[in-house]
Scaffold this motif. Sequence first.
Motif, PDB file in Angstrom:
ATOM      1  N   MET A  21       0.832  -1.211   0.000  1.00  0.00           N
ATOM      2  CA  MET A  21       0.000   0.000   0.000  1.00  0.00           C
ATOM      3  C   MET A  21       0.863   1.256   0.000  1.00  0.00           C
ATOM      4  O   MET A  21       0.625   2.199  -0.767  1.00  0.00           O
ATOM      5  N   TRP A  22       1.857   1.294   0.877  1.00  0.00           N
ATOM      6  CA  TRP A  22       2.714   2.472   0.964  1.00  0.00           C
ATOM      7  C   TRP A  22       3.639   2.594  -0.241  1.00  0.00           C
ATOM      8  O   TRP A  22       3.945   3.697  -0.682  1.00  0.00           O
ATOM      9  N   GLY A  23       4.100   1.465  -0.772  1.00  0.00           N
ATOM     10  CA  GLY A  23       4.968   1.516  -1.944  1.00  0.00           C
ATOM     11  C   GLY A  23       4.253   2.076  -3.163  1.00  0.00           C
ATOM     12  O   GLY A  23       4.795   2.921  -3.893  1.00  0.00           O
ATOM     13  N   LEU A  24       3.024   1.623  -3.402  1.00  0.00           N
ATOM     14  CA  LEU A  24       2.261   2.090  -4.559  1.00  0.00           C
ATOM     15  C   LEU A  24       1.745   3.515  -4.371  1.00  0.00           C
ATOM     16  O   LEU A  24       1.284   4.141  -5.334  1.00  0.00           O
ATOM     17  N   ASN A  25       1.822   4.018  -3.142  1.00  0.00           N
ATOM     18  CA  ASN A  25       1.397   5.399  -2.908  1.00  0.00           C
ATOM     19  C   ASN A  25       2.310   6.392  -3.620  1.00  0.00           C
ATOM     20  O   ASN A  25       1.887   7.487  -3.985  1.00  0.00           O
ATOM     21  N   SER A  99      11.203   7.311  -8.579  1.00  0.00           N
ATOM     22  CA  SER A  99      12.090   6.237  -8.144  1.00  0.00           C
ATOM     23  C   SER A  99      13.277   6.792  -7.355  1.00  0.00           C
ATOM     24  O   SER A  99      13.649   6.249  -6.308  1.00  0.00           O
ATOM     25  N   ARG A 100      13.875   7.883  -7.818  1.00  0.00           N
ATOM     26  CA  ARG A 100      15.004   8.468  -7.088  1.00  0.00           C
ATOM     27  C   ARG A 100      14.548   9.094  -5.774  1.00  0.00           C
ATOM     28  O   ARG A 100      15.248   9.021  -4.766  1.00  0.00           O
ATOM     29  N   ALA A 101      13.380   9.716  -5.780  1.00  0.00           N
ATOM     30  CA  ALA A 101      12.874  10.328  -4.553  1.00  0.00           C
ATOM     31  C   ALA A 101      12.661   9.282  -3.465  1.00  0.00           C
ATOM     32  O   ALA A 101      13.029   9.498  -2.302  1.00  0.00           O
ATOM     33  N   VAL A 102      12.075   8.144  -3.829  1.00  0.00           N
ATOM     34  CA  VAL A 102      11.798   7.122  -2.828  1.00  0.00           C
ATOM     35  C   VAL A 102      13.092   6.513  -2.288  1.00  0.00           C
ATOM     36  O   VAL A 102      13.222   6.232  -1.094  1.00  0.00           O
ATOM     37  N   ILE A 103      14.085   6.332  -3.151  1.00  0.00           N
ATOM     38  CA  ILE A 103      15.356   5.748  -2.702  1.00  0.00           C
ATOM     39  C   ILE A 103      16.055   6.683  -1.719  1.00  0.00           C
ATOM     40  O   ILE A 103      16.507   6.259  -0.646  1.00  0.00           O
ATOM     41  N   VAL A 104      16.144   7.967  -2.059  1.00  0.00           N
ATOM     42  CA  VAL A 104      16.822   8.929  -1.180  1.00  0.00           C
ATOM     43  C   VAL A 104      16.076   9.074   0.141  1.00  0.00           C
ATOM     44  O   VAL A 104      16.684   9.131   1.214  1.00  0.00           O
ATOM     45  N   VAL A 255       9.028  -1.136   0.941  1.00  0.00           N
ATOM     46  CA  VAL A 255       8.363   0.040   0.380  1.00  0.00           C
ATOM     47  C   VAL A 255       9.163   0.675  -0.758  1.00  0.00           C
ATOM     48  O   VAL A 255       8.604   0.937  -1.836  1.00  0.00           O
ATOM     49  N   PRO A 256      10.472   0.964  -0.587  1.00  0.00           N
ATOM     50  CA  PRO A 256      11.193   1.587  -1.704  1.00  0.00           C
ATOM     51  C   PRO A 256      11.260   0.701  -2.932  1.00  0.00           C
ATOM     52  O   PRO A 256      11.149   1.203  -4.061  1.00  0.00           O
ATOM     53  N   ALA A 257      11.423  -0.606  -2.737  1.00  0.00           N
ATOM     54  CA  ALA A 257      11.480  -1.505  -3.895  1.00  0.00           C
ATOM     55  C   ALA A 257      10.148  -1.500  -4.639  1.00  0.00           C
ATOM     56  O   ALA A 257      10.107  -1.432  -5.881  1.00  0.00           O
ATOM     57  N   ILE A 258       9.045  -1.550  -3.891  1.00  0.00           N
ATOM     58  CA  ILE A 258       7.716  -1.524  -4.525  1.00  0.00           C
ATOM     59  C   ILE A 258       7.473  -0.153  -5.160  1.00  0.00           C
ATOM     60  O   ILE A 258       6.866  -0.048  -6.231  1.00  0.00           O
TER      61      ILE A 258
END
Length: 299
Positions: A21-25, A99-104, A255-258
């Motif tokens: 849920m949080w990953g797809l957000n 993708s970069r935002a979630v990783i950082v 979460v970051p991977a999703i």
Amino acid sequence: MKLTTTARPLHLAGVLLLASMWGLNWPAVKIALNEISPWTLRAIGLTCAGIVLAVAALIRGNRLSVSRREVGPLILAGMLTIAGFNLFLAFAQLMTSTSRAVIVTFTMPVWTVIFARLFLAEPLDRQRMTGICLGLAGLAALSWPLIASGGFSIGLIYALCAGLCWALGSVVTKKWPVDAAPLTVATWQLLTGAVCAIGGMLLFEGIPVYHGLAESTTLALLYHVIVALAIAYLLWFAILPHVPLGIASLGTLLVPAIGVLGATILLDERPTTMDYIGLCLITLAALSILLPTGRRRTE
């Protein structure tokens, strides 16, 4: 609380569902931001989520009142963990790839360990030092190629600020614990974030004027508000009493991977090789920090 053999698989499945849920957000917010301004989006989402949690707390019989001395730390934690985190992320996603935002952003455990050392005098063992080094290496893998090519975006700075806000908020919560149910604490923090978002919306954007939204934007907004905030928070507090906090925290590493996978499929983003290297290094950093050593397991 000791888990029964029948309850464990169900609750662990809940952790995986929550991470999804949080990953797809992340891609959902990116889509919603195409037509909804950042302050307005956060004002809508945090207000609705705060109201849902308040109602849930009252239904469960949790008191919403706290002592006067606890109001200040609660508000400060809400401004950092909820308001700062979510608002910085909204602007980050406007200015860089999701993708970069979630990783950082998911360098949060690294900064939490550093701030806990600085402000709480918590010890730094070898495992945590390894996590810090891996996290910094992951940031370097993400940012250095962009700096070298002149493609570095302010959005990455916003994403980093989001992670720093979350870490500082976690330290505030630990330094000044509140004698209230976790659901009550979360309600206060979400409503604090909502007040900050509403204030920013009125100051910088004015009262929003309704206009027709594309179907994709409407679906993304509904997912963000109903699924990723309201339902996900309720699921978190339903799961938390039945699994060790460490397992629940480790589940969020998905979460970051999703989020990256969702951005690739739904937003047609194409992360680079260095993006994936950064993701792996930062995930290993968080894993190193969150996995208990013998001493921390005893504590």
